[in-house]
Design an enzyme around this catalytic site. Sequence first.
Site: not given
Length: 395
Positions: A108-110
């Site tokens: 998961s990331s921005s």
Amino acid sequence: MTSEPDIDTAAADLRRQLAHRLEKDGRLRSPEWTAAVAAVPRHLFVPRFYRESDAAGLTTWEPVTPEIVGREEWLRLVYRDETWMTQFDGRDIDWADPKPISDAAPTSSSTSPGLVVRMLEDLGVNEGMNVLEIGTGTGYSTALLCHRLGNGNVTSIETDESVARRAREALTRSGCTPRLLVGDGRAGDRAAAPYDRLIATCGFRNIPSAWLEQVLPGGVILTTLRGWMRSLGLVKLIVTGDSASGWFSEDDPSFMIARQQDAPENLGMVPGPADGTRRKATYGPDVLTSAGAAFMAQLAAPNARFFSMPVDSGPVSTFVLDSVTKSFVVLAPTVSGWQVRQGGPRRLWDAIESAVATWEEYGSPNTAAFGVTVSRDQQVVWLGNLNGPHWSLPA
């Protein structure tokens, strides 16, 4: 130490600077999305994150928090046009005592604001439209949609309960109340359908049939198609009822694959030294990594993955293994080029070489020369036009 009011003031200034930079490089093209970037506080969605270390050797990510790097540096990094990692291997991070992370897969990331707004601009929304987002992530892109369209017109689905919980908390703090769901994005959401637009911020191996059913005719599906070797690219499809068609963009964004479509951990059986048949290879393993040729290799062998290692203390060979069909390729260097040994139900290297040769015959075009047509029964990528060479997407 910077106080909270000072953080708010500094963040507002950094947001305006970010919006100006994205306008200048052409990512932001409309005043509505510019206003959204200038308004949405990204620091609420990435209060802590990981960045890749520049140290040599094994890829390592190092934690970034206000306590570790200082509030001013943390805030400056938050508003850079960069993608920051927020989860690895599907496990929550112990932020009470964060440590550098190696030998792990980001889950998961921005995503970098530049890519986010480039996709939102391409989505082509208008006031009153109903939008379904697949992949809430940190919630930053969801907040941008809420600012542009209003909370009641945004539905977002996240597969990971912990990620979804943090996104909901951040969205609430930012004043956004979209419809948030936890589930498999491939199923979409019938309850709020039909949708005018669907945007996916994770990669998919094909277009789920539920999306075709839930997006209105004339509506848009914007997603990244990818395989187990690499990303194919961003594709924009126009729905025409029970089918959809469109083109890849020139950009080559690579999103994490949807977890329900991730590759199995086992690559497949490594062949024995006498397995398969041999011939001289027309192309070597570089076609698996060079941009245009690798796109073709992924189309030709959608279920394959590759790795390289020495064989019997000799030179490094490249293995291409298809865990679905149990087919294999071994590429070994020779004094005059490469030798290929392949076996199994599919002649993988024959298919890859044929696809690369076709691409070269068409002038080695970029991804914008490729289109996609999908229906409930068939999904194909084609080159040039609907009657041109085509390759099936995996089921």
